[in-house]
Design an enzyme around this catalytic site. Structure first.
Site, PDB file in Angstrom:
ATOM      1  N   LYS A  95      59.950  53.041  20.628  1.00  0.00           N
ATOM      2  CA  LYS A  95      59.620  52.832  19.211  1.00  0.00           C
ATOM      3  C   LYS A  95      59.056  54.076  18.535  1.00  0.00           C
ATOM      4  CE  LYS A  95      59.105  47.860  18.663  1.00  0.00           C
ATOM      5  NZ  LYS A  95      59.243  47.323  20.043  1.00  0.00           N
ATOM      6  N   GLU A 117      54.406  45.594   8.932  1.00  0.00           N
ATOM      7  CA  GLU A 117      53.954  44.382   9.596  1.00  0.00           C
ATOM      8  C   GLU A 117      54.188  44.585  11.097  1.00  0.00           C
ATOM      9  OE1 GLU A 117      56.868  44.597   8.033  1.00  0.00           O
ATOM     10  OE2 GLU A 117      58.117  44.414   9.824  1.00  0.00           O
ATOM     11  N   SER A 383      63.861  50.654  27.865  1.00  0.00           N
ATOM     12  CA  SER A 383      63.219  50.923  26.574  1.00  0.00           C
ATOM     13  C   SER A 383      61.711  51.127  26.628  1.00  0.00           C
ATOM     14  CB  SER A 383      63.539  49.785  25.596  1.00  0.00           C
ATOM     15  OG  SER A 383      63.173  48.539  26.147  1.00  0.00           O
TER      16      SER A 383
END
Ligand SMILES: *Cc1c(COP(=O)(O)O)cnc(C)c1O
Length: 406
Positions: A95, A117, A383
């Site tokens: 991310k 958010e 990931s």
């Protein structure tokens, strides 16, 4: 850029075929158009490219390695499995790749604040990390139910200097957090920028987040060739919103012989509410300002979803994934909670890598798919790392039940 496809999609309105777009009120649309125009200009400037390259190397620790998972592959005795180690990216997951890009764009646009958010808190933590690096304010909207559940991530955001805004209306989870964050953004569109956490949301975010994640695919393609002399036969990644998958897929889109596989969460059962398998069970619809396949309740609203991996439980999916499946360029399969837990333990005990439960879905699919495919290769995008999941896994799926004596 290796790709004519990437220049062609999305179109000017943000569509991948019939999916995507920016289905938002005019006052927001005006802001998002501005972000699109600025992104196109700034992301091509030499300064931006240089700075992002510097950050990738000296802050994030890129390139992350590609590794042959020898022990696991030999135990299965089929295809050879390789891992792109995004768990080794700073802050422990992919991310940060797009959060650093979004924050650098904010800097170039003269913004002082990032707003977003978060559901489980992973995006909030990555964005708070990027904000700290650039000295930007950071405001993360989070439902009170999620704040209760995800205490460690709330603390991380606070330690990193972000403001966590509790959202106390409605169901008090992700959906309400989105509404609250949009509202706050509309109050301060001059000073702030909205930063979405996956290849979802209104245009330009599915494009921008994909472009910032593309580094994963570019690196992995080179590294895999260096390691084996060839391209992989298969590339696999888990799909929540779909950013880590789009990142690695983007590196191989033009390589027609490389098959692309997305892996989505089948959860506890095939009943609505007990999985988040959007590609398998979804129908076309509109969610959070864009068009995609989605899981709907009886009224046509986003349905409740479940996955053991909280980063995968989203009732929509990135529009580009819908399009890639439609044109037959990518295929999608499901992995249930139980198989993901087994893969979590298998990778931990046989390779010494504790994967995020999200990533464990991709590993599980690779393990299942590798059977009967001797001579082929599978490259899995790992990931993220699993530290965040340890307490939960050990409590609900104790090691005694999964670890084999050596
Ligand atoms: C958030 C998250 C995901 C799911 O997000 P995508 O946008 O689908 O990539 C997958 N893995 C990890 C480790 C995550 O934190």
């Amino acid at each position: 850029m290796n790709s004519a496809y990437l220049r062609r999609f999305p179109d000017d309105k943000g569509y991948f075929g019939e999916y995507g777009g920016a289905l938002i009120p005019p006052e927001l649309a005006e802001q998002f158009d501005r972000i699109t125009a600025e992104y196109k200009r700034i992301s091509r400037s030499a300064d931006f490219i240089q700075e992002l390259r510097y950050i990738r190397k000296h802050f994030q620790g890129r390139p992350t390695p590609v590794q042959y998972a020898k022990n696991l592959s030999e135990r299965i005795g089929g295809a050879r499995i390789y891992l792109k180690r995004e768990d080794l990216n700073h802050s422990g997951a992919h991310k940060l790749n797009h959060c650093m890009g979004e924050a650098l764009l904010a800097r170039h646009m003269g913004k002082r604040k990032l707003i977003a958010e978060t559901g489980a808190g992973q995006h909030g933590v990555a964005l708070a990390t990027a904000a700290a690096y650039f000295g930007l304010e950071c405001e993360i909207h989070m439902g009170e139910v999620d704040i209760e559940k995800e205490h460690p991530n709330v603390m991380r955001m606070r330690v990193l200097g972000a403001k966590v805004v509790p959202v106390g209306f409605g169901g008090r989870t992700l959906k309400e957090a989105v509404d609250s964050a949009f509202e706050s953004y509309l109050d301060d569109t001059e000073g702030a920028i909205y930063a979405i956490g996956s290849v979802v949301g209104p245009h330009p975010f599915p494009m921008m987040v994909r472009d910032f994640q593309h580094v994963v695919g570019i690196e992995a393609r080179d590294q895999f060739q260096e390691l084996t002399g060839l391209l992989p036969d298969h590339v696999m990644a888990c799909v929540g919103g779909g950013s880590n998958a789009m990142g690695i897929f983007a590196g191989f889109l033009e390589d027609e012989d490389v098959r692309l596989h997305g892996v989505e969460p089948m959860g506890r059962s095939t009943r609505l509410g007990e999985h988040a398998a959007t590609m398998t069970f979804g129908e076309a619809g509109e969610i959070h300002g864009f068009r995609c396949l989605m899981l709907k309740d009886a009224e046509g609203n986003p349905a409740p979803v479940h996955s053991v991996a909280s980063g995968l439980d989203y009732p929509g999916v990135g529009p580009e994934h819908c399009y890639l499946r439609e044109i037959g360029r990518a295929e999608y399969a499901g992995i249930d909670d139980q198989a993901a837990i087994e893969a979590f333990y298998a990778l931990s005990q046989h390779e010494g890598i504790i994967p995020a439960l999200e990533s464990a879905h991709a590993v599980a699919r690779a393990m299942e798919y590798a059977h009967d495919r001797a001579g082929e290769t599978i490259l899995v995008n790992l990931s993220g790392r699993g530290d965040k999941d340890l307490d939960y896994v050990v409590e609900h799926f104790p090691p005694e039940d999964y670890i084999e004596p050596r």
